[in-house]
Design an enzyme around this catalytic site. Structure first.
Site, short mmCIF file in Angstrom:
data_model
loop_
_atom_site.label_atom_id
_atom_site.label_comp_id
_atom_site.label_asym_id
_atom_site.label_seq_id
_atom_site.Cartn_x
_atom_site.Cartn_y
_atom_site.Cartn_z
CD GLU A 82 2.97 20.83 1.01
OE1 GLU A 82 2.70 20.11 1.97
OE2 GLU A 82 3.26 20.39 -0.11
CE1 TYR A 122 23.85 -1.80 -3.03
CE2 TYR A 122 25.07 0.25 -3.21
CZ TYR A 122 24.41 -0.81 -3.80
OH TYR A 122 24.33 -0.87 -5.17
CG HIS A 148 3.36 16.24 4.52
ND1 HIS A 148 3.41 17.56 4.87
CD2 HIS A 148 3.21 16.23 3.17
CE1 HIS A 148 3.26 18.31 3.79
NE2 HIS A 148 3.14 17.52 2.75
CE1 TYR A 201 28.91 7.22 -10.53
CE2 TYR A 201 26.96 8.00 -9.39
CZ TYR A 201 27.54 7.43 -10.49
OH TYR A 201 26.76 7.09 -11.55
ZN LIG Z 1 2.94 17.95 0.79
#
Ligand SMILES: [Zn+2]
Length: 209
Positions: A82, A122, A148, A201
Protein backbone atom coordinates in the site's frame (compact mmCIF):
# COMPACT_ATOMS: atom_id res chain seq x y z
CA UNK A 1 26.21 1.43 -1.12
CA UNK A 2 25.63 4.47 1.04
CA UNK A 3 24.87 3.52 4.65
CA UNK A 4 21.92 5.22 6.34
CA UNK A 5 22.98 8.09 8.60
CA UNK A 6 22.08 8.27 12.30
CA UNK A 7 18.95 10.33 11.63
CA UNK A 8 17.62 7.75 9.22
CA UNK A 9 18.53 4.91 11.60
CA UNK A 10 16.59 6.56 14.41
CA UNK A 11 13.63 7.12 12.09
CA UNK A 12 13.67 3.44 11.02
CA UNK A 13 13.43 2.42 14.69
CA UNK A 14 10.65 4.96 15.30
CA UNK A 15 8.63 3.56 12.37
CA UNK A 16 8.85 0.06 13.90
CA UNK A 17 7.98 1.38 17.39
CA UNK A 18 4.91 3.13 15.94
CA UNK A 19 3.77 -0.03 14.11
CA UNK A 20 4.16 -2.06 17.33
CA UNK A 21 2.28 0.60 19.31
CA UNK A 22 -0.54 0.55 16.74
CA UNK A 23 -1.17 -3.13 17.52
CA UNK A 24 -0.50 -2.80 21.27
CA UNK A 25 -3.10 -0.04 21.51
CA UNK A 26 -5.72 -2.16 19.78
CA UNK A 27 -6.16 -0.07 16.63
CA UNK A 28 -4.68 -2.71 14.34
CA UNK A 29 -4.28 -6.46 14.30
CA UNK A 30 -1.63 -8.65 12.72
CA UNK A 31 0.22 -7.41 9.66
CA UNK A 32 -2.66 -5.52 8.04
CA UNK A 33 -1.63 -1.90 8.68
CA UNK A 34 1.44 0.06 7.65
CA UNK A 35 3.43 3.06 8.84
CA UNK A 36 5.69 5.57 7.10
CA UNK A 37 7.74 8.66 7.91
CA UNK A 38 9.06 11.35 5.60
CA UNK A 39 12.77 11.41 4.83
CA UNK A 40 14.45 14.53 3.66
CA UNK A 41 18.11 14.60 2.86
CA UNK A 42 20.77 15.17 0.30
CA UNK A 43 19.52 12.24 -1.79
CA UNK A 44 16.18 13.99 -2.28
CA UNK A 45 12.85 13.64 -0.55
CA UNK A 46 11.15 10.35 0.08
CA UNK A 47 9.87 8.28 2.96
CA UNK A 48 10.54 5.16 5.04
CA UNK A 49 7.76 2.57 5.04
CA UNK A 50 7.17 -0.78 6.72
CA UNK A 51 7.94 -3.78 4.48
CA UNK A 52 5.32 -6.12 3.06
CA UNK A 53 4.58 -9.50 4.64
CA UNK A 54 6.68 -9.17 7.80
CA UNK A 55 5.26 -9.20 11.36
CA UNK A 56 6.18 -6.01 13.21
CA UNK A 57 7.71 -8.11 16.02
CA UNK A 58 10.12 -9.60 13.46
CA UNK A 59 10.94 -6.32 11.72
CA UNK A 60 14.45 -4.91 12.24
CA UNK A 61 15.57 -1.38 11.28
CA UNK A 62 17.31 -2.73 8.15
CA UNK A 63 13.96 -4.20 6.95
CA UNK A 64 12.35 -0.75 6.72
CA UNK A 65 12.16 0.36 3.08
CA UNK A 66 13.18 3.80 1.79
CA UNK A 67 11.02 4.90 -1.17
CA UNK A 68 11.47 8.06 -3.25
CA UNK A 69 8.54 10.33 -4.16
CA UNK A 70 8.91 8.88 -7.68
CA UNK A 71 8.23 5.40 -6.23
CA UNK A 72 11.73 3.88 -6.40
CA UNK A 73 12.47 1.60 -3.44
CA UNK A 74 15.88 0.48 -2.18
CA UNK A 75 17.05 -2.10 0.32
CA UNK A 76 16.50 -5.85 0.63
CA UNK A 77 12.75 -5.80 1.33
CA UNK A 78 9.73 -4.85 -0.74
CA UNK A 79 7.71 -1.90 0.60
CA UNK A 80 4.17 -2.39 1.91
CA UNK A 81 1.86 -3.19 -1.02
CA UNK A 82 0.00 0.00 0.00
CA UNK A 83 3.05 2.30 -0.40
CA UNK A 84 1.37 4.31 -3.18
CA UNK A 85 -1.08 6.18 -0.98
CA UNK A 86 1.76 7.05 1.41
CA UNK A 87 3.66 8.46 -1.60
CA UNK A 88 0.60 10.37 -2.85
CA UNK A 89 0.03 11.93 0.58
CA UNK A 90 3.67 13.07 0.91
CA UNK A 91 3.50 14.56 -2.59
CA UNK A 92 0.24 16.40 -1.92
CA UNK A 93 0.85 17.54 1.68
CA UNK A 94 4.29 19.06 2.42
CA UNK A 95 3.19 19.53 6.07
CA UNK A 96 2.75 15.78 6.61
CA UNK A 97 5.76 13.93 8.03
CA UNK A 98 4.14 10.62 9.03
CA UNK A 99 1.31 8.36 7.89
CA UNK A 100 -0.35 5.64 9.98
CA UNK A 101 -2.71 3.26 8.18
CA UNK A 102 -4.71 0.69 10.13
CA UNK A 103 -7.63 -1.65 9.72
CA UNK A 104 -8.95 -0.39 13.06
CA UNK A 105 -12.10 -2.42 13.84
CA UNK A 106 -14.61 0.39 14.39
CA UNK A 107 -13.31 2.76 11.71
CA UNK A 108 -13.25 -0.18 9.30
CA UNK A 109 -16.80 -1.17 10.30
CA UNK A 110 -17.97 2.30 9.25
CA UNK A 111 -15.77 2.18 6.13
CA UNK A 112 -17.42 -1.11 5.09
CA UNK A 113 -20.69 0.83 4.96
CA UNK A 114 -18.88 3.67 3.12
CA UNK A 115 -19.80 5.87 6.09
CA UNK A 116 -17.67 8.73 7.32
CA UNK A 117 -17.96 10.21 10.81
CA UNK A 118 -20.17 13.34 10.86
CA UNK A 119 -19.99 16.14 13.45
CA UNK A 120 -21.88 14.09 16.07
CA UNK A 121 -19.19 15.01 18.66
CA UNK A 122 -16.94 18.09 18.86
CA UNK A 123 -13.78 15.91 18.97
CA UNK A 124 -14.37 15.03 15.30
CA UNK A 125 -12.62 18.38 14.65
CA UNK A 126 -9.34 16.91 15.97
CA UNK A 127 -8.88 15.40 12.50
CA UNK A 128 -8.84 18.91 10.99
CA UNK A 129 -12.33 19.36 9.53
CA UNK A 130 -16.07 19.40 10.20
CA UNK A 131 -16.30 15.67 9.57
CA UNK A 132 -14.07 12.66 8.89
CA UNK A 133 -14.77 11.55 5.36
CA UNK A 134 -14.78 8.12 3.82
CA UNK A 135 -12.88 8.07 0.52
CA UNK A 136 -14.13 5.90 -2.37
CA UNK A 137 -12.96 2.32 -2.54
CA UNK A 138 -10.09 1.33 -4.82
CA UNK A 139 -8.45 -2.04 -5.30
CA UNK A 140 -6.09 -3.13 -2.54
CA UNK A 141 -2.59 -1.99 -3.36
CA UNK A 142 -3.56 0.95 -5.52
CA UNK A 143 -5.30 3.75 -3.65
CA UNK A 144 -7.91 3.64 -0.84
CA UNK A 145 -10.32 3.52 1.39
CA UNK A 146 -14.01 2.55 1.78
CA UNK A 147 -14.39 -1.15 2.64
CA UNK A 148 -10.79 -0.98 3.82
CA UNK A 149 -9.55 1.00 6.85
CA UNK A 150 -8.24 4.29 8.17
CA UNK A 151 -5.41 6.69 7.31
CA UNK A 152 -4.14 9.23 9.85
CA UNK A 153 -1.44 11.75 9.00
CA UNK A 154 0.60 14.06 11.20
CA UNK A 155 3.62 16.29 11.65
CA UNK A 156 5.34 13.36 13.43
CA UNK A 157 4.88 9.62 13.99
CA UNK A 158 3.65 10.37 17.51
CA UNK A 159 1.04 12.82 16.21
CA UNK A 160 -0.19 10.48 13.46
CA UNK A 161 -0.50 7.57 15.91
CA UNK A 162 -2.33 9.74 18.46
CA UNK A 163 -4.76 10.88 15.76
CA UNK A 164 -5.37 7.29 14.63
CA UNK A 165 -6.24 6.32 18.22
CA UNK A 166 -8.55 9.35 18.48
CA UNK A 167 -10.34 8.57 15.21
CA UNK A 168 -10.83 4.93 16.20
CA UNK A 169 -12.30 6.09 19.53
CA UNK A 170 -14.70 8.40 17.67
CA UNK A 171 -15.63 5.60 15.27
CA UNK A 172 -16.44 3.35 18.23
CA UNK A 173 -18.55 6.01 19.96
CA UNK A 174 -20.36 6.83 16.70
CA UNK A 175 -21.06 3.12 16.14
CA UNK A 176 -22.44 2.85 19.69
CA UNK A 177 -24.48 6.05 19.28
CA UNK A 178 -25.99 4.67 16.05
CA UNK A 179 -27.17 1.59 17.93
CA UNK A 180 -29.81 3.67 19.75
CA UNK A 181 -30.71 6.01 16.86
CA UNK A 182 -29.09 8.53 14.55
CA UNK A 183 -27.32 11.20 16.63
CA UNK A 184 -27.84 14.88 15.80
CA UNK A 185 -24.83 16.73 14.41
CA UNK A 186 -23.28 19.99 15.61
CA UNK A 187 -23.74 23.10 13.43
CA UNK A 188 -21.00 23.90 10.86
CA UNK A 189 -20.23 27.23 12.58
CA UNK A 190 -19.57 25.48 15.91
CA UNK A 191 -17.34 22.87 14.24
CA UNK A 192 -15.37 25.65 12.49
CA UNK A 193 -14.65 27.22 15.89
CA UNK A 194 -13.43 23.88 17.29
CA UNK A 195 -11.32 23.14 14.19
CA UNK A 196 -9.59 26.51 14.65
CA UNK A 197 -9.02 25.82 18.37
CA UNK A 198 -7.40 22.46 17.62
CA UNK A 199 -5.28 24.03 14.86
CA UNK A 200 -3.82 26.73 17.12
CA UNK A 201 -3.50 24.31 20.07
CA UNK A 202 -1.34 22.05 17.85
CA UNK A 203 0.89 24.97 16.87
CA UNK A 204 1.42 25.97 20.49
CA UNK A 205 2.43 22.42 21.38
CA UNK A 206 4.89 22.21 18.49
CA UNK A 207 6.43 25.47 19.70
CA UNK A 208 7.07 23.97 23.11
CA UNK A 209 8.98 20.99 21.83
ZN1 LIG B 1 -4.91 -1.48 4.32
Amino acid sequence: MKLPDDGEQALRSAVIATALAMNARGINRGKSGNVSARLSGTDGDGFLVTPTGLAYEDTAPEDIVPVTLEGAARGSRLPSSEWRFHRDIYRARPDVRAVVHTHAPFATTLACHARGIPAFHYMVAVAGGRDIRCAPYATFGTQVLAHHGMIAVGASLTAALALAVEVETLAEIYWRALSIGVPATLPDAEMDVVVEKFRTYGQARRGEE
